[in-house]
Design an enzyme around this catalytic site. Structure first.
Site, PDB file in Angstrom:
ATOM      1  N   ARG A   1      -6.421  -4.391  -8.016  1.00  0.00           N
ATOM      2  CA  ARG A   1      -6.898  -3.985  -9.335  1.00  0.00           C
ATOM      3  C   ARG A   1      -6.187  -2.680  -9.699  1.00  0.00           C
ATOM      4  O   ARG A   1      -6.061  -1.785  -8.878  1.00  0.00           O
ATOM      5  CB  ARG A   1      -8.415  -3.787  -9.309  1.00  0.00           C
ATOM      6  CG  ARG A   1      -9.181  -5.089  -9.188  1.00  0.00           C
ATOM      7  CD  ARG A   1     -10.667  -4.843  -9.065  1.00  0.00           C
ATOM      8  NE  ARG A   1     -11.235  -4.138 -10.219  1.00  0.00           N
ATOM      9  CZ  ARG A   1     -11.560  -4.729 -11.364  1.00  0.00           C
ATOM     10  NH1 ARG A   1     -11.362  -6.036 -11.517  1.00  0.00           N
ATOM     11  NH2 ARG A   1     -12.082  -4.037 -12.351  1.00  0.00           N
TER      12      ARG A   1
ATOM     13  N   THR B   1       0.830  -1.188   0.000  1.00  0.00           N
ATOM     14  CA  THR B   1       0.000   0.000   0.000  1.00  0.00           C
ATOM     15  C   THR B   1       0.869   1.244   0.000  1.00  0.00           C
ATOM     16  O   THR B   1       1.971   1.243   0.544  1.00  0.00           O
ATOM     17  CB  THR B   1      -0.969   0.024   1.200  1.00  0.00           C
ATOM     18  OG1 THR B   1      -1.768   1.202   1.153  1.00  0.00           O
ATOM     19  CG2 THR B   1      -0.222  -0.034   2.518  1.00  0.00           C
ATOM     20  N   ARG B   2       0.350   2.310  -0.625  1.00  0.00           N
ATOM     21  CA  ARG B   2       0.989   3.623  -0.569  1.00  0.00           C
ATOM     22  C   ARG B   2       0.005   4.669  -0.053  1.00  0.00           C
ATOM     23  O   ARG B   2       0.281   5.866  -0.101  1.00  0.00           O
ATOM     24  CB  ARG B   2       1.502   4.056  -1.942  1.00  0.00           C
ATOM     25  CG  ARG B   2       0.611   3.765  -3.107  1.00  0.00           C
ATOM     26  CD  ARG B   2       1.083   4.431  -4.385  1.00  0.00           C
ATOM     27  NE  ARG B   2       0.375   5.657  -4.643  1.00  0.00           N
ATOM     28  CZ  ARG B   2      -0.745   5.739  -5.364  1.00  0.00           C
ATOM     29  NH1 ARG B   2      -1.287   4.648  -5.884  1.00  0.00           N
ATOM     30  NH2 ARG B   2      -1.324   6.900  -5.556  1.00  0.00           N
TER      31      ARG B   2
ATOM     32  N   HIS C   1      -8.402   1.839   3.774  1.00  0.00           N
ATOM     33  CA  HIS C   1      -9.800   1.987   4.093  1.00  0.00           C
ATOM     34  C   HIS C   1     -10.380   0.632   4.497  1.00  0.00           C
ATOM     35  O   HIS C   1      -9.682  -0.386   4.521  1.00  0.00           O
ATOM     36  CB  HIS C   1     -10.588   2.654   2.958  1.00  0.00           C
ATOM     37  CG  HIS C   1     -10.464   1.998   1.623  1.00  0.00           C
ATOM     38  ND1 HIS C   1     -10.837   0.709   1.388  1.00  0.00           N
ATOM     39  CD2 HIS C   1     -10.020   2.485   0.432  1.00  0.00           C
ATOM     40  CE1 HIS C   1     -10.660   0.409   0.128  1.00  0.00           C
ATOM     41  NE2 HIS C   1     -10.147   1.473  -0.482  1.00  0.00           N
TER      42      HIS C   1
ATOM     43  N   HIS D   1      -9.918  -2.508   2.329  1.00  0.00           N
ATOM     44  CA  HIS D   1      -8.565  -3.063   2.379  1.00  0.00           C
ATOM     45  C   HIS D   1      -8.380  -3.910   3.642  1.00  0.00           C
ATOM     46  O   HIS D   1      -7.796  -4.997   3.602  1.00  0.00           O
ATOM     47  CB  HIS D   1      -7.527  -1.937   2.381  1.00  0.00           C
ATOM     48  CG  HIS D   1      -7.441  -1.187   1.093  1.00  0.00           C
ATOM     49  ND1 HIS D   1      -7.005   0.117   1.023  1.00  0.00           N
ATOM     50  CD2 HIS D   1      -7.736  -1.558  -0.178  1.00  0.00           C
ATOM     51  CE1 HIS D   1      -7.023   0.517  -0.239  1.00  0.00           C
ATOM     52  NE2 HIS D   1      -7.471  -0.480  -0.983  1.00  0.00           N
TER      53      HIS D   1
END
Length: 398
Positions: free
Chosen positions: A289, A195-196, A200, A203
């Protein structure tokens, strides 16, 4: 000593740090010096510690050409992203005369590169091959064509020290350190999440579900090197990740930060991310995605198809040696009061989603973020970091 965990990419975990650096340090004093850019510092750190195994230095000319055209090193291993040391011509001339170059960060000597190759690459061709476009709206293309020096160099690399970090020290692990930590915890199956952005609710639910289905533990492995311009600052994001940890089932999650310089290269970058996580000891990797996608091009169209990254990793899964877990779109079902994958929603039930535009509106007007979308722990940290401007940060969550 045996390295715990799955075999690293290429079979061995690289470590370029010299055990007795006195001779290298003495040589460094006599060589011309180069102050590394931020991207180069990130690349050097992961080269030095084995995050980029099997690479042992910045790519040479033949490997660079092979990676661009075939996503492979000349030795045959999968490697999708060029890791290069770019320099101005005057520095290349000085290094050629001296036989090498001292690589520095903030005045400290980090490494010596003994010069063996120097060439001017065709960066337009590199952009087309690696990013699939030469559109400068792509941040990776813009960096390559407008911020990269015209010469690439390569040669044997001896590392004296890693770049110094004053933040997140307890969360920084080399691949060997992270592998030992996972082994000490008895975690045999580990699913890594890239993740960057602040996470939320979808996730969070995705990682919990993936771990449950695999019988695995979760490695939250956010990038704190270089991400997309405009992203939330790493210090804020790390506070958000830390705030989320207590919401996971006890003993199921580990947070470790990664000093990677992202290129936003979509499918190729997803493959690269999987290799890097494999080198850090993960057995599985969640692929999103439009993974590492940079947003729309200059015509407003996406640079990559939504499932393109997942398809590429599936094709190479056996060779990669790390399990691929495709990101499934999670939605909140009002009647069930929980999140489920979109393709499992019962007929006639109502799915709730939220857009970045709606989040910005809610925060700009002082409205609460829905708890079903943004965990309250994350919302609280974002409001604390961006009082009056939180919508700018939260827009990046979607």
């Amino acid at each position: 000593m045996a390295i715990p965990g799955p075999p690293p990419h290429g079979g061995a975990l690289v470590d370029l740090r010299v055990e007795d650096g006195r001779a290298v340090a003495a040589a460094a004093q006599e060589l011309p010096r180069w102050e590394l850019t931020r991207r180069q510092r990130c690349d050097l750190e992961l080269l030095a510690t084995g995050g980029f195994s099997p690479l042992r230095t910045f790519l040479g000319r033949a490997d660079h050409a092979s990676v661009c055209t075939a996503m492979r090193l000349t030795t045959g291993e999968l490697w999708p992203i060029p890791v290069t040391l770019d320099l101005p011509e005057c520095v290349v001339a000085a290094a050629s005369s001296a036989g090498g170059l001292t690589l520095c960060a903030r005045g400290a000597d980090l490494a010596v590169l003994w010069l063996r190759e120097a060439w001017r690459p065709d960066r337009v061709a590199e952009a087309a091959a690696v990013f699939g476009t030469t559109d400068p709206a792509h941040p990776g293309v813009h960096t390559l064509l407008h911020e990269t020096h015209p010469w690439y160099v390569s040669g044997p690399l001896a590392v004296l020290a890693l770049p110094t970090h004053h933040d997140f020290r307890s969360l920084r692990h080399t691949p060997a350190e992270l592998r030992r930590e996972l082994a000490d915890r008895g975690w045999d199956t580990v699913v890594a999440f890239q993740t960057r952005n602040p996470m939320h609710r979808a996730h969070q639910e995705l990682t919990i579900r993936a771990a449950r289905e695999l019988g695995a533990h979760v490695l939250l492995h956010p990038v704190v090197g270089i991400t997309k311009p405009g992203d939330v600052d790493p210090s804020v994001r790390v506070r958000c990740y830390r705030a989320l940890l207590p919401t996971y089932p006890p003993g199921t999650v580990l947070l470790s930060v990664l000093p990677l310089a992202m290129r936003m290269a979509g499918p190729r970058e997803a493959l690269w991310h999987a290799i890097v996580r494999k080198n850090h000891g993960a057995t599985h990797f969640i692929v999103g995605r439009d993974h590492a996608g940079p947003g729309p091009d200059s015509q407003g169209r996406p640079f990559y198809e939504p499932s393109e990254a997942q398809d590429l990793l599936r094709r190479h899964e056996d060779e990669l040696g790390i399990g691929v877990v495709p990101f499934r779109q999670m939605v909140f079902v009002r009647e069930l009061q929980r999140h489920v994958p979109e393709d499992e929603v019962p007929p006639g039930h109502h799915c709730l989603r939220i857009s970045g535009t709606e989040q910005r509106r809610r925060l700009a007007q002082g409205e609460e973020l829905p708890e079903w979308f943004t965990p309250p722990e994350v919302a609280a940290e974002l409001r604390r970091a961006f009082p009056g401007r939180t919508g700018e940060a939260v827009a990046l969550l979607s």
